[in-house]
Design an enzyme around this catalytic site. Structure first.
Site, short mmCIF file in Angstrom:
data_model
loop_
_atom_site.label_atom_id
_atom_site.label_comp_id
_atom_site.label_asym_id
_atom_site.label_seq_id
_atom_site.Cartn_x
_atom_site.Cartn_y
_atom_site.Cartn_z
N SER A 139 48.72 -51.34 82.63
CA SER A 139 49.85 -51.25 82.01
C SER A 139 49.89 -50.61 80.89
O SER A 139 48.55 -50.27 80.35
CB SER A 139 50.36 -52.71 81.92
OG SER A 139 51.18 -52.77 80.90
N TYR A 152 48.26 -61.53 79.14
CA TYR A 152 48.56 -60.59 80.08
C TYR A 152 47.97 -59.20 79.50
O TYR A 152 47.17 -58.55 80.32
CB TYR A 152 49.87 -60.26 80.50
CG TYR A 152 50.49 -59.16 81.41
CD1 TYR A 152 50.16 -59.33 82.83
CD2 TYR A 152 50.79 -57.96 80.89
CE1 TYR A 152 50.81 -58.20 83.61
CE2 TYR A 152 51.32 -57.04 81.58
CZ TYR A 152 51.07 -57.29 83.14
OH TYR A 152 51.61 -56.17 83.85
#
Length: 246
Positions: A139, A152
């Protein structure tokens, strides 16, 4: 890396980015195996695609991974592409006293440890192939954390570091190691963080196929590339930009 006539495993392949990648690869003449925890959702996804095999499997469960690896070795011995797409996140801030340690453990298990475990189990099979690839989906927050996604973000930073080490380790082998790094994507996964403002998942799938074909190993999709340049020039500016208005 060739993008046709492969046997491909995609974890978390029933929705969002995983589904779009499965669709694109199946249309290119690849046999695609999609996994997920929800049998009904998997079957629904497979019914919309061609040349796709659904297998119920939870990447966060090592016993499930062991069963999956056994199935792949016996039924799909030509497996040569693994796309580690399954992910999990909580949305919270560290100042909220929101049981951060427990949540971070769950996020790390799905987003990092499960990938390390699955890759290690499948590398012997992948190494037998003339050409093979591992794609780890990380990401934009692998570079700079989002304060609403602390666990995360940490898991994706760990995955980024691991992917670089894995790529370096296997650079002289037949196994190529890619990292797919999307920005905000409009999927159900990102609804809580304003996913409707993100790019379509098909953009991510298209970029992956182009990068596989050209051996572009660190795939910084769309806005991630500009953000990466900002991060290199000023990490503090990148941190502020990531968390503006949050």
């Amino acid at each position: 890396m060739k993008t046709t006539n492969n046997t491909v495993l995609i974890t978390g392949g029933s929705l969002g980015i995983g589904f779009e990648i499965a669709k694109s690869l199946s249309e290119q003449g690849n046999h695609v195996i999609i996994t997920g925890r929800n049998a009904e959702r998997l079957e629904k996804a497979a019914a919309q695609l061609k040349n796709v095999t659904p297998i119920v499997s939870d990447v966060a469960n090592e016993q499930d991974i062991d069963k999956l690896v056994q199935t792949l070795n016996t039924q799909f011995p030509k497996l040569n592409v693994v796309i580690n797409n399954a992910g999990f996140s909580y949305v919270y801030k560290l100042a909220d006293h929101a049981d951060a340690a427990k949540k971070a453990k769950e996020e790390m298990q799905t987003n990092f440890f499960s990938i390390v475990y699955l890759n290690e189990k499948l590398l012997p099979l992948l190494s037998k192939q003339t050409e093979a690839a591992i794609v780890n989906v990380s990401s934009i927050v692998a570079f700079t954390p989002g304060i609403n996604l602390p666990g995360y973000s940490a898991s994706k930073a760990a995955l980024h570091s691991y992917t670089q080490a894995l790529r370096f380790t296997y650079q002289a082998s037949s196994v190529k190691v890619f990292e797919l790094m999307p920005p905000l994507v409009n999927t159900t996964f990102s609804t809580e963080i304003g996913g409707e403002n993100g790019i379509p998942p098909k953009v991510v799938a298209d970029e992956l196929l182009q990068s596989l074909a050209t051996d572009n190993y660190e795939i910084r999709v769309a806005g991630t590339n500009d953000f990466y340049k900002l991060y290199l020039s000023s990490p503090s500016d990148a941190l502020n930009a990531m968390n503006a208005n949050r």
